[in-house]
Scaffold this motif. Structure first.
Motif, PDB file in Angstrom:
ATOM      1  N   PRO A  47       0.845  -1.202   0.000  1.00  0.00           N
ATOM      2  CA  PRO A  47       0.000   0.000   0.000  1.00  0.00           C
ATOM      3  C   PRO A  47       0.879   1.251   0.000  1.00  0.00           C
ATOM      4  CG  PRO A  47      -0.546  -1.477   1.846  1.00  0.00           C
ATOM      5  CD  PRO A  47       0.765  -1.935   1.282  1.00  0.00           C
ATOM      6  N   GLY A  49       0.760   5.526   0.663  1.00  0.00           N
ATOM      7  CA  GLY A  49       0.064   6.734   1.090  1.00  0.00           C
ATOM      8  C   GLY A  49       0.649   7.916   0.341  1.00  0.00           C
ATOM      9  N   GLY A  51       3.755   8.908   0.547  1.00  0.00           N
ATOM     10  CA  GLY A  51       5.185   8.748   0.273  1.00  0.00           C
ATOM     11  C   GLY A  51       6.072   9.621   1.153  1.00  0.00           C
ATOM     12  N   HIS A  52       5.644   9.885   2.378  1.00  0.00           N
ATOM     13  CA  HIS A  52       6.432  10.736   3.272  1.00  0.00           C
ATOM     14  C   HIS A  52       7.295   9.933   4.246  1.00  0.00           C
ATOM     15  CE1 HIS A  52       4.499  14.140   1.542  1.00  0.00           C
ATOM     16  NE2 HIS A  52       5.004  14.983   2.425  1.00  0.00           N
ATOM     17  N   SER A  53       7.432   8.647   4.025  1.00  0.00           N
ATOM     18  CA  SER A  53       8.332   7.872   4.889  1.00  0.00           C
ATOM     19  C   SER A  53       9.734   7.896   4.303  1.00  0.00           C
ATOM     20  CB  SER A  53       7.846   6.426   5.011  1.00  0.00           C
ATOM     21  OG  SER A  53       6.600   6.404   5.672  1.00  0.00           O
ATOM     22  N   ASP A 110       4.421  17.526  12.837  1.00  0.00           N
ATOM     23  CA  ASP A 110       5.025  18.743  12.285  1.00  0.00           C
ATOM     24  C   ASP A 110       4.518  19.092  10.884  1.00  0.00           C
ATOM     25  OD1 ASP A 110       6.526  19.076  14.525  1.00  0.00           O
ATOM     26  OD2 ASP A 110       8.381  18.274  13.682  1.00  0.00           O
ATOM     27  N   GLN A 114       0.572  13.873   5.143  1.00  0.00           N
ATOM     28  CA  GLN A 114       0.470  12.417   5.065  1.00  0.00           C
ATOM     29  C   GLN A 114      -1.000  12.000   4.913  1.00  0.00           C
ATOM     30  OE1 GLN A 114       1.340  14.259   7.754  1.00  0.00           O
ATOM     31  NE2 GLN A 114       3.038  13.368   8.879  1.00  0.00           N
ATOM     32  N   THR A 115      -1.212  10.770   4.417  1.00  0.00           N
ATOM     33  CA  THR A 115      -2.561  10.201   4.459  1.00  0.00           C
ATOM     34  C   THR A 115      -2.801   9.690   5.876  1.00  0.00           C
ATOM     35  OG1 THR A 115      -1.841   7.963   3.885  1.00  0.00           O
ATOM     36  CG2 THR A 115      -2.406   9.433   2.053  1.00  0.00           C
ATOM     37  N   GLY A 118      -1.572   6.046   6.161  1.00  0.00           N
ATOM     38  CA  GLY A 118      -0.106   5.984   6.135  1.00  0.00           C
ATOM     39  C   GLY A 118       0.489   6.482   7.438  1.00  0.00           C
ATOM     40  N   THR A 122       2.678   3.934  10.684  1.00  0.00           N
ATOM     41  CA  THR A 122       4.054   4.025  11.202  1.00  0.00           C
ATOM     42  C   THR A 122       4.119   4.577  12.623  1.00  0.00           C
ATOM     43  OG1 THR A 122       4.352   6.275  10.345  1.00  0.00           O
ATOM     44  CG2 THR A 122       4.980   4.447   8.875  1.00  0.00           C
ATOM     45  N   THR A 124       2.909   7.666  13.563  1.00  0.00           N
ATOM     46  CA  THR A 124       3.174   9.112  13.481  1.00  0.00           C
ATOM     47  C   THR A 124       2.599   9.835  14.707  1.00  0.00           C
ATOM     48  OG1 THR A 124       3.372   9.125  11.094  1.00  0.00           O
ATOM     49  CG2 THR A 124       2.603  11.170  12.102  1.00  0.00           C
ATOM     50  N   HIS A 125       3.333  10.838  15.175  1.00  0.00           N
ATOM     51  CA  HIS A 125       2.997  11.486  16.443  1.00  0.00           C
ATOM     52  C   HIS A 125       3.289  12.982  16.389  1.00  0.00           C
ATOM     53  CE1 HIS A 125       7.239  12.254  17.464  1.00  0.00           C
ATOM     54  NE2 HIS A 125       7.418  11.252  16.612  1.00  0.00           N
ATOM     55  N   VAL A 174      -5.774  -0.641   4.118  1.00  0.00           N
ATOM     56  CA  VAL A 174      -6.792  -0.013   4.967  1.00  0.00           C
ATOM     57  C   VAL A 174      -7.701   0.843   4.087  1.00  0.00           C
ATOM     58  CG1 VAL A 174      -7.211   1.559   6.896  1.00  0.00           C
ATOM     59  CG2 VAL A 174      -5.274  -0.039   6.968  1.00  0.00           C
ATOM     60  N   ARG A 314      10.671  15.631  21.433  1.00  0.00           N
ATOM     61  CA  ARG A 314       9.210  15.681  21.647  1.00  0.00           C
ATOM     62  C   ARG A 314       8.784  14.601  22.643  1.00  0.00           C
ATOM     63  NH1 ARG A 314       7.026  15.873  15.478  1.00  0.00           N
ATOM     64  NH2 ARG A 314       8.848  14.560  15.073  1.00  0.00           N
ATOM     65  N   HIS A 363      11.266   5.042  14.968  1.00  0.00           N
ATOM     66  CA  HIS A 363      10.058   5.480  14.246  1.00  0.00           C
ATOM     67  C   HIS A 363      10.107   4.714  12.923  1.00  0.00           C
ATOM     68  CE1 HIS A 363       7.285   7.797  11.881  1.00  0.00           C
ATOM     69  NE2 HIS A 363       7.185   8.786  12.733  1.00  0.00           N
TER      70      HIS A 363
HETATM   71  C1  LIG Z   1       8.620  16.598   6.058  1.00  0.00           C
HETATM   72  C2  LIG Z   1       8.190  15.443   6.947  1.00  0.00           C
HETATM   73  C3  LIG Z   1       7.744  15.720   8.233  1.00  0.00           C
HETATM   74  C4  LIG Z   1       7.335  14.649   9.057  1.00  0.00           C
HETATM   75  N1  LIG Z   1       6.905  14.945  10.332  1.00  0.00           N
HETATM   76  C5  LIG Z   1       6.546  13.944  11.162  1.00  0.00           C
HETATM   77  C6  LIG Z   1       6.102  14.213  12.490  1.00  0.00           C
HETATM   78  O1  LIG Z   1       5.996  15.352  12.910  1.00  0.00           O
HETATM   79  N2  LIG Z   1       5.809  13.141  13.283  1.00  0.00           N
HETATM   80  C7  LIG Z   1       5.949  11.866  12.863  1.00  0.00           C
HETATM   81  O2  LIG Z   1       5.720  10.939  13.648  1.00  0.00           O
HETATM   82  N3  LIG Z   1       6.327  11.573  11.600  1.00  0.00           N
HETATM   83  C8  LIG Z   1       6.621  12.585  10.749  1.00  0.00           C
HETATM   84  N4  LIG Z   1       7.001  12.287   9.453  1.00  0.00           N
HETATM   85  C9  LIG Z   1       6.969  10.877   9.018  1.00  0.00           C
HETATM   86  C10 LIG Z   1       5.606  10.517   8.402  1.00  0.00           C
HETATM   87  O3  LIG Z   1       4.541  10.980   9.210  1.00  0.00           O
HETATM   88  C11 LIG Z   1       5.439   8.991   8.299  1.00  0.00           C
HETATM   89  O4  LIG Z   1       6.478   8.426   7.596  1.00  0.00           O
HETATM   90  C12 LIG Z   1       4.075   8.594   7.690  1.00  0.00           C
HETATM   91  O5  LIG Z   1       3.918   7.211   7.796  1.00  0.00           O
HETATM   92  C13 LIG Z   1       3.941   9.008   6.234  1.00  0.00           C
HETATM   93  O6  LIG Z   1       2.606   8.839   5.809  1.00  0.00           O
HETATM   94  P1  LIG Z   1       2.268   8.654   4.257  1.00  0.00           P
HETATM   95  O7  LIG Z   1       0.814   8.870   4.064  1.00  0.00           O
HETATM   96  O8  LIG Z   1       3.197   9.489   3.463  1.00  0.00           O
HETATM   97  O9  LIG Z   1       2.558   7.109   4.072  1.00  0.00           O
HETATM   98  P2  LIG Z   1       3.653   6.357   3.189  1.00  0.00           P
HETATM   99  O10 LIG Z   1       5.005   6.883   3.552  1.00  0.00           O
HETATM  100  O11 LIG Z   1       3.252   6.356   1.780  1.00  0.00           O
HETATM  101  O12 LIG Z   1       3.489   4.883   3.786  1.00  0.00           O
HETATM  102  C14 LIG Z   1       3.823   4.613   5.130  1.00  0.00           C
HETATM  103  C15 LIG Z   1       3.369   3.223   5.509  1.00  0.00           C
HETATM  104  O13 LIG Z   1       1.948   3.185   5.518  1.00  0.00           O
HETATM  105  C16 LIG Z   1       1.465   2.131   4.702  1.00  0.00           C
HETATM  106  N5  LIG Z   1       0.194   2.559   4.154  1.00  0.00           N
HETATM  107  C17 LIG Z   1      -0.087   3.711   3.513  1.00  0.00           C
HETATM  108  N6  LIG Z   1      -1.388   3.752   3.163  1.00  0.00           N
HETATM  109  C18 LIG Z   1      -1.951   2.601   3.603  1.00  0.00           C
HETATM  110  C19 LIG Z   1      -3.247   2.030   3.534  1.00  0.00           C
HETATM  111  N7  LIG Z   1      -4.296   2.672   2.996  1.00  0.00           N
HETATM  112  N8  LIG Z   1      -3.424   0.805   4.075  1.00  0.00           N
HETATM  113  C20 LIG Z   1      -2.415   0.136   4.671  1.00  0.00           C
HETATM  114  N9  LIG Z   1      -1.164   0.631   4.765  1.00  0.00           N
HETATM  115  C21 LIG Z   1      -0.933   1.846   4.238  1.00  0.00           C
HETATM  116  C22 LIG Z   1       2.554   1.919   3.667  1.00  0.00           C
HETATM  117  O14 LIG Z   1       2.526   0.619   3.135  1.00  0.00           O
HETATM  118  C23 LIG Z   1       3.806   2.142   4.528  1.00  0.00           C
HETATM  119  O15 LIG Z   1       4.122   0.979   5.223  1.00  0.00           O
HETATM  120  C24 LIG Z   1       7.391  13.307   8.594  1.00  0.00           C
HETATM  121  C25 LIG Z   1       7.828  13.058   7.280  1.00  0.00           C
HETATM  122  C26 LIG Z   1       8.211  14.115   6.460  1.00  0.00           C
HETATM  123  C27 LIG Z   1       8.677  13.831   5.065  1.00  0.00           C
END
Ligand SMILES: Cc1cc2nc3c(=O)[nH]c(=O)nc-3n(C[C@H](O)[C@H](O)[C@H](O)COP(=O)(O)OP(=O)(O)OC[C@H]3O[C@@H](n4cnc5c(N)ncnc54)[C@H](O)[C@@H]3O)c2cc1C
Length: 410
Positions: A47, A49, A51-53, A110, A114-115, A118, A122, A124-125, A174, A314, A363
């Motif tokens: 899956p 989202g 792409g912010h990981s 911050d 993100q979705t 997603g 992980t 996210t907090h 999901v 944090r 994380h």
């Molecule tokens: C600039 C920046 C700032 C950030 N700040 C924070 C912060 O303040 N706090 C924090 O904790 N993190 C932070 N992050 C990290 C970010 O929140 C996590 O990496 C988050 O998981 C990214 O969400 P995404 O939607 O981009 O998911 P993706 O990176 O695309 O995917 C993350 C995971 O979710 C899974 N996934 C996505 N969609 C689904 C779905 N529908 N069903 C099942 N699985 C799914 C994917 O397979 C993957 O394993 C930051 C990242 C960036 C680039």
């Protein structure tokens, strides 16, 4: 809709892939049939989202299911303060929608790009000693598992829910999740610039008192601009910190000079246009001072004196998800970043040594250097997660190379 051999890169541009099949479903029925098709025709399915990981959770040569077109609220229960949300909904779209129902997320990180699925996947907090990760608020979920079956997981199935809250996308796709929300609220943001000893002296009591408390240590002259942090003209690199506190206030409270009052969802997100590659570990909250000091000392060594990205600290309340980095313990998080294109790995590895030695857990969406066997020993719920994962995905079709290395024994 399916695309073939379409290439993908994450936000940080440190992960990329050319999956054989990329599905971009626009309806739930299409998501289910696409996911089933992907399970049949591809060696592995991931899956996607927003792409912010920074970690390689998504890359695969198999199939990717991009969920960003499945968005919006599907149900709102204002009495119980709960909402059901499609997995691809961006957190930035969620804020105004929830506000129109008098509701809000209890906390945010911050950024809000993100979705929701997603971000939950992980752990996210944001920051706040009394506030958990986003995934700790998940009360129900509907997903399609690795065998192609649609499953609903609610609070009557706590074993599965504890696995699904922070799932790394390894239990299924999901489609929809339900979050426990709070009544809509306004925040006052207070930023100041104390020096390091003052921050350390007051951190424990401020973390206990304020709704949100966090700080960033700025080692070099260029540090503030890398995270777009405003600083006063007389600030001193390596001494002055950027300290942030939020408290809940009435909407009509007049902002004092230099302080802002706004709707919660507009206060949380910062702006990050400069790229970085981030590592973040969760440690027992009691280790806050030692962990931050250890990383600050590394930044003062000749070996790492060139590292300019801020060190961010944090707080996160403990929770019960098997793979949540704050599972079973109130935590402090320490994050550092390297500059894309430069050799930052020796720095991140040294930070790993310091933080792993103090009980750090990674994380999942950020860079880390733990091996599978190490993760098993630092996550008490790892084998419980693994049991649920095998029930949901008996053929391990939802693991890519990175997750196989971390999840599978031997
Ligand atoms: C600039 C920046 C700032 C950030 N700040 C924070 C912060 O303040 N706090 C924090 O904790 N993190 C932070 N992050 C990290 C970010 O929140 C996590 O990496 C988050 O998981 C990214 O969400 P995404 O939607 O981009 O998911 P993706 O990176 O695309 O995917 C993350 C995971 O979710 C899974 N996934 C996505 N969609 C689904 C779905 N529908 N069903 C099942 N699985 C799914 C994917 O397979 C993957 O394993 C930051 C990242 C960036 C680039």
């Amino acid at each position: 809709m399916v695309a073939f051999d379409s290439s993908w890169t994450n936000w940080g541009q440190n992960q990329s892939a050319t999956p054989a099949f990329t599905y971009r479903p626009e309806t739930e029925a299409a998501a289910i049939s696409d996911f089933r098709a992907a399970l049949e025709c591809a060696t592995e399915v991931r899956p996607l989202g927003a792409g912010h990981s920074f970690s390689p959770l998504v890359p695969t040569a198999g199939a990717v299911v991009d969920m960003r077109r499945l968005t919006g609220l599907t149900d709102v229960d204002t009495a119980r303060r709960r909402a059901r949300i499609r997995g691809g909904t961006l957190i930035s779209d969620l804020g105004p929608e929830l506000w129109s129902h008098g509701l809000a997320l209890a906390n945010q990180g911050d950024i809000d790009r993100q979705t929701i699925a997603g971000a939950c996947a992980t752990g996210t907090h944001g920051s706040g000693a009394r506030l958990g990760t986003l995934s700790s608020a998940v009360t129900w979920m509907r997903l399609i598992d690795g065998a192609g079956q649609v499953r609903e997981i609610g609070e009557d199935r706590m074993r599965e829910l504890r696995a699904a809250r922070t799932s790394l996308g390894a239990l299924g796709l999901v489609l929809e999740l339900e979050l426990q929300l709070v009544e809509a609220y306004h925040l006052e943001e207070i930023v100041d610039y104390p020096d390091w000893p003052e921050v350390q002296g007051s951190a424990a009591s401020m973390a206990a008192t304020w709704r949100h408390f966090s700080y960033l240590y700025l080692p070099r002259t260029e540090s503030p601009e890398l995270y777009e942090l405003p600083v006063p003209a007389d600030w001193t690199p390596g001494s002055t910190c950027y300290r942030k506190r939020y408290r809940e206030v009435a909407a009509d409270q007049a902002p004092r000079e230099g302080q802002a009052v706004d709707r919660s969802y507009r206060v949380y997100p910062g702006s990050f246009s400069v790229k970085f590659h981030e590592l973040e570990y969760f440690l027992p909250a009691s280790q806050a001072r030692e962990a931050a000091t250890g990383v600050r000392e590394l930044l003062a060594t000749p070996r790492h004196r060139g590292q300019a990205y801020p060190l961010e600290v944090r707080w996160v309340r403990g929770d019960d998800a098997y793979l949540s980095p704050s599972s079973g313990r109130d935590s402090v998080t320490i994050s550092v970043s390297g500059k894309p294109g430069e050799s930052y790995e020796p720095y991140l590895r040294d930070v790993h040594e310091v933080l792993a030695g103090l009980g750090g857990r990674p994380h999942w969406g950020k860079l880390h250097y733990f091996t599978g066997p190490e993760l098993r020993s630092i996550y008490p719920g790892f084998s419980d997660f693994e049991k649920v994962r095998r029930e949901f995905d008996p053929r391990s079709k939802l693991l890519n190379t990175h997750l196989r290395d971390l999840m599978l024994e031997g």
